[in-house]
Design a protein around this motif. Structure first.
Motif, PDB file in Angstrom:
ATOM      1  N   MET A   1      36.025  40.855  35.183  1.00 42.27           N
ATOM      2  CA  MET A   1      35.808  42.271  35.492  1.00 42.27           C
ATOM      3  C   MET A   1      34.983  42.950  34.397  1.00 42.27           C
ATOM      4  O   MET A   1      34.122  43.776  34.691  1.00 42.27           O
ATOM      5  CB  MET A   1      37.152  42.985  35.668  1.00 42.27           C
TER       6      MET A   1
ATOM      7  N   HIS B   1      46.339  39.860  44.202  1.00 38.27           N
ATOM      8  CA  HIS B   1      46.130  40.861  43.145  1.00 38.27           C
ATOM      9  C   HIS B   1      44.636  41.078  42.874  1.00 38.27           C
ATOM     10  O   HIS B   1      44.198  42.209  42.679  1.00 38.27           O
ATOM     11  CB  HIS B   1      46.881  40.453  41.873  1.00 38.27           C
TER      12      HIS B   1
ATOM     13  N   PHE C   1      48.950  34.229  45.081  1.00 37.35           N
ATOM     14  CA  PHE C   1      49.333  35.462  44.382  1.00 37.35           C
ATOM     15  C   PHE C   1      48.148  36.035  43.604  1.00 37.35           C
ATOM     16  O   PHE C   1      47.897  37.249  43.623  1.00 37.35           O
ATOM     17  CB  PHE C   1      50.552  35.213  43.467  1.00 37.35           C
TER      18      PHE C   1
ATOM     19  N   ILE D   1      50.706  44.786  45.519  1.00 42.44           N
ATOM     20  CA  ILE D   1      51.199  44.402  44.185  1.00 42.44           C
ATOM     21  C   ILE D   1      52.516  43.631  44.328  1.00 42.44           C
ATOM     22  O   ILE D   1      52.680  42.550  43.760  1.00 42.44           O
ATOM     23  CB  ILE D   1      51.405  45.647  43.290  1.00 42.44           C
TER      24      ILE D   1
ATOM     25  N   ILE E   1      43.115  43.481  45.287  1.00 44.33           N
ATOM     26  CA  ILE E   1      43.398  44.892  44.986  1.00 44.33           C
ATOM     27  C   ILE E   1      42.405  45.392  43.935  1.00 44.33           C
ATOM     28  O   ILE E   1      41.780  46.433  44.089  1.00 44.33           O
ATOM     29  CB  ILE E   1      44.837  45.071  44.455  1.00 44.33           C
ATOM     30  N   MET E   2      42.266  44.604  42.863  1.00 45.64           N
ATOM     31  CA  MET E   2      41.400  45.024  41.749  1.00 45.64           C
ATOM     32  C   MET E   2      39.953  45.178  42.185  1.00 45.64           C
ATOM     33  O   MET E   2      39.252  46.078  41.749  1.00 45.64           O
ATOM     34  CB  MET E   2      41.477  43.998  40.616  1.00 45.64           C
TER      35      MET E   2
ATOM     36  N   GLN F   1      40.435  36.735  34.746  1.00 50.70           N
ATOM     37  CA  GLN F   1      40.099  37.815  35.683  1.00 50.70           C
ATOM     38  C   GLN F   1      39.673  39.066  34.915  1.00 50.70           C
ATOM     39  O   GLN F   1      38.735  39.762  35.305  1.00 50.70           O
ATOM     40  CB  GLN F   1      41.317  38.099  36.592  1.00 50.70           C
ATOM     41  N   HIS F   2      40.368  39.320  33.795  1.00 51.49           N
ATOM     42  CA  HIS F   2      40.024  40.485  32.982  1.00 51.49           C
ATOM     43  C   HIS F   2      38.616  40.333  32.393  1.00 51.49           C
ATOM     44  O   HIS F   2      37.819  41.273  32.394  1.00 51.49           O
ATOM     45  CB  HIS F   2      41.063  40.661  31.862  1.00 51.49           C
TER      46      HIS F   2
ATOM     47  N   ARG G   1      51.716  29.174  31.328  1.00 54.01           N
ATOM     48  CA  ARG G   1      50.541  29.352  30.472  1.00 54.01           C
ATOM     49  C   ARG G   1      49.270  29.474  31.299  1.00 54.01           C
ATOM     50  O   ARG G   1      48.362  30.236  30.962  1.00 54.01           O
ATOM     51  CB  ARG G   1      50.445  28.191  29.486  1.00 54.01           C
TER      52      ARG G   1
ATOM     53  N   CYS H   1      45.010  35.516  34.255  1.00 54.29           N
ATOM     54  CA  CYS H   1      44.912  36.977  34.067  1.00 54.29           C
ATOM     55  C   CYS H   1      43.798  37.296  33.083  1.00 54.29           C
ATOM     56  O   CYS H   1      42.987  38.200  33.303  1.00 54.29           O
ATOM     57  CB  CYS H   1      46.225  37.547  33.535  1.00 54.29           C
ATOM     58  N   GLU H   2      43.775  36.562  31.988  1.00 52.47           N
ATOM     59  CA  GLU H   2      42.746  36.758  30.961  1.00 52.47           C
ATOM     60  C   GLU H   2      41.358  36.503  31.562  1.00 52.47           C
ATOM     61  O   GLU H   2      40.417  37.270  31.318  1.00 52.47           O
ATOM     62  CB  GLU H   2      43.022  35.793  29.801  1.00 52.47           C
TER      63      GLU H   2
ATOM     64  N   CYS I   1      49.086  30.811  34.254  1.00 51.99           N
ATOM     65  CA  CYS I   1      49.071  32.156  34.853  1.00 51.99           C
ATOM     66  C   CYS I   1      48.563  33.183  33.846  1.00 51.99           C
ATOM     67  O   CYS I   1      47.771  34.069  34.198  1.00 51.99           O
ATOM     68  CB  CYS I   1      50.461  32.552  35.349  1.00 51.99           C
ATOM     69  N   ALA I   2      49.012  33.096  32.602  1.00 52.90           N
ATOM     70  CA  ALA I   2      48.543  34.040  31.583  1.00 52.90           C
ATOM     71  C   ALA I   2      47.032  33.886  31.396  1.00 52.90           C
ATOM     72  O   ALA I   2      46.303  34.884  31.278  1.00 52.90           O
ATOM     73  CB  ALA I   2      49.285  33.812  30.268  1.00 52.90           C
TER      74      ALA I   2
END
Lengths: 321, 321
Positions: free
Chosen positions: A154, A82, A78, A108, A85-86, A150-151, A141, A147-148, A143-144
Motif C-alpha cells: 500500500m 481484509h 482471510f 473485518i 476492504i483496504m 500488504q502494508h 509468523r 500484514c507487513e 501472518c505477521a
C-alpha cells in the motif's frame, strides 16, 4: 491432462468438500459472510503444497493433516477479505467481496473469524504435539509477515521511487511466506527433520516470489480475452512492479502509458520493454527463483510428490493467466 | 492498599515491561501502529487471570508462561483496535485510536499483526507441547466467539426487542470467553487436569459476564466526575443493555430518556429503575454469577492465588468505575 493438473483437481475437490463440511450452510450471518469467499472456488494451490510437502517427506502422511491443508486456504482467504476492504475492491473470484455484499464491519469480522479457524484447524491435525506447535508458530509468523507485506504494498502506491530490493522484500512477505509456510508446515507435521523442513520452506518461499513476478508479467502480456482481466492495468496505473522498476532503472519513460491504452499502445509498450531487456530480465529472475527452489528440493529423496512440487514451480512461471 | 491491588499493580508492571521489550520502538510504521494501543496502559486484568490460574494449579508455574499472559493482553488489544474501526471511535485509553491516528487500512493490519503475535507468544511458552496445543485451541475458539459477540452487539444497535437470553449470549461471547480462555489457558499450561481446567474456564466465563454487566451499571450509576465518561450514555442512546431489557420487560418507558439528559433526569431514571426492581435484579444477577464462579474455584486446593481470583470476581462487581 498433465499429472499436475489431475493432482491439483483432486486436491481442490477434497478442500471444497472440507469447506462444505466446516463452513457452508452454518447458521448466522457472520458465518455466511465467513464462508462466502472461501466457497467461491479457487485453485487451492496452498493446500496442494502442504499435502505434497508432507508426502514428499513421508509418503501417505498427507491424509492425517488435511486440516492443515485447509488451514492454509483459510488463512489465504482471510487475507483476501481484509485486503479487499483496504483496496475497496468489489469483485473477487467472480463474486461480490464480503464488505461489498455485507458491510465493512462484517468484512473485518469475517476475516477475523477465518484467522482464528486457521489456527484451530492446525491444532486438530493428527501429528505429534511438538510438530503442531512448530507449525502454529510458522503460521503465526507468516501472518505477521503478510500484514507487513500488504502494508509495504500500500505504501508503494504513493511512491514512484521503489527499488528492486524493496519490491522483492514486499513480494516475499505478501506472497512468498505463505507458500513457504505451506511447504514448511506440511514437512514439519509429517515428521520431517530440520533440514527437510528448511528445504521445503525455502522451496515455498522462492516459488511464491516467482508466482507473484509471473502475475505481474501476465498483467502486461496476456490479452484480456484470455485472462478475463484488464490487460496492462499495472502500466496504466503506474504500479510499482518489477517490470516498472527495471524500466525506470534503464531510463525508460513509462509515464506516457498512464492513460487509457489501445491494444496498439500495449503492443508498443511490450515491444519497448522487450527490446530494452526488461521483460527478458524479469522472466529470467522468475526462472532463476524456480531453479533455486528445485535445488532445495534436491535435499529430499526422489518421489512422485517431489516431482509434482517441481512441476508446481514450473507451472507458476509458465502459466499465462 | 489491598492485596489484590498490590498484585494487579505488580502484574501490570511485568506486562508493561514485556510490551516494551517485544513491541515498543520497533522499526516501521506498522509496528508502531501495532504497539500504540498496547503501550497506552490498561489494567492488564486478563494476564493477571492467566497467572493466578496457573499458580492456583501449580504454585510458581506462572513464571514459565508469562508469554501466555502477554498473549491474552495482545488478543484483547487486537479486538479493541478492530472494534474501534467498526464503531468509528476516536479515543481509547486516553489516546487516539489506531485508525484515527493512522488510517483504516493500517488499523486493520495493526490488529491483524497482534492477532498472529498472540498465537506466536503461546507457541513460545515453557510448557508441555500437548498443553500448548490445547491452549492455542482454546485461544482460537475464544477469538471466533469474540467476533460472533461483536457481530451480535452491532446487530442489537438496529433493534429494540433484544431478549435477556440474547443479551447474555452476546456478553458471554464478547467478554466472557476471553476471561474464560485466560483462566483455562493458565490452568492447562500449568499442567492442570481436565477438572481443574474446566473449573477455571467456568470461573473466567462467569466473572467475565459479571464484569460486563457491572460495566452497564457503571454507565448508568457513576457520575462523570468519577468515571471520566459520559454518565447514562447507554440510556440516551437506547442501547440494549440488561438494564434496558429488564425495564422493557417490566413495561417501563425509557424512550423518554433518549435525548440530552440533565443530572436531575438521570437521577429520576435511576430512581425509577431502582424502585421498579430493575437495578436490584441486575446487581443480583452479577452477584450470582460471581458466587457461582467461586463455587467452581472450590474444586481447587486452598491457596493465596485462589483467594486472589475470588477477590478479582468481587472486585469486578463492586468497582464503581
Amino acid at each position: 491432462m498433465s499429472e499436475l493438473s489431475l493432482y491439483l483437481k483432486s486436491v481442490a475437490k477434497q478442500i471444497d468438500h472440507m469447506i462444505d463440511r466446516y463452513y457452508v450452510d452454518k447458521a448466522g450471518e457472520l458465518n455466511k459472510a465467513s464462508a462466502h469467499l472461501l466457497a467461491a472456488g479457487g485453485k487451492r494451490l496452498r493446500p496442494a503444497v502442504v499435502m505434497l510437502a508432507a508426502d514428499a517427506v513421508k509418503p501417505g502422511s498427507s491424509d492425517d493433516i488435511m486440516q492443515a491443508a485447509l488451514a492454509l486456504e483459510v488463512t489465504h482467504t482471510f487475507t483476501l477479505i481484509h485486503d479487499d476492504i483496504m483496496d475497496d475492491d468489489s469483485l473477487r473470484r467472480g463474486v461480490q467481496t464480503v464488505h461489498t455484499k455485507w458491510d465493512m464491519p462484517t468484512g473485518i469480522l469475517a476475516g477475523d473469524v477465518l484467522y482464528s479457524r486457521a489456527f484451530e484447524h492446525i491444532s486438530l491435525v493428527t501429528a505429534k504435539d511438538d510438530a503442531k506447535v512448530k507449525a502454529i508458530n510458522m503460521l503465526a509468523r507468516a501472518c505477521a509477515d503478510i500484514c507487513e507485506g500488504q502494508h509495504m504494498d500500500m505504501s508503494f502506491g504513493h511512491r514512484d521511487d521503489v527499488m528492486e530490493g524493496e519490491y522483492l522484500e514486499m513480494v516475499k512477505k505478501k506472497t512468498g511466506v505463505l507458500y513457504a509456510a505451506a511447504a514448511g508446515i506440511g514437512a514439519v507435521l509429517a515428521g520431517g527433520n530440520g533440514v527437510q523442513v528448511k528445504a521445503l520452506y525455502n522451496f515455498g518461499l522462492n516459488t511464491g516470489i516467482a508466482f507473484q513476478i509471473q502475475d505481474d508479467l501476465i498483467d502486461l502480456l496476456t490479452p484480456s480475452e484470455k485472462s478475463g482481466k484488464d490487460q496492462a492495468s499495472d502500466l496504466r496505473e503506474g504500479k510499482q512492479t518489477l517490470i516498472m522498476i527495471k524500466a525506470r532503472e534503464k531510463g525508460l519513460d513509462l509515464q506516457k502509458y498512464r492513460r487509457e491504452l489501445l491494444k496498439s499502445d500495449i503492443d508498443e509498450a511490450i515491444r519497448e520493454l522487450t527490446e530494452s531487456g526488461v521483460i527478458p530480465e524479469v522472466k529470467q529472475m522468475a526462472a532463476d527463483l524456480v531453479k533455486d527452489s528445485n535445488r532445495h528440493l534436491g535435499l529430499l529423496p526422489e518421489s512422485k510428490e517431489r516431482q509434482l512440487l517441481m512441476d508446481i514451480g514450473e507451472f507458476f512461471i509458465t502459466r499465462s493467466y
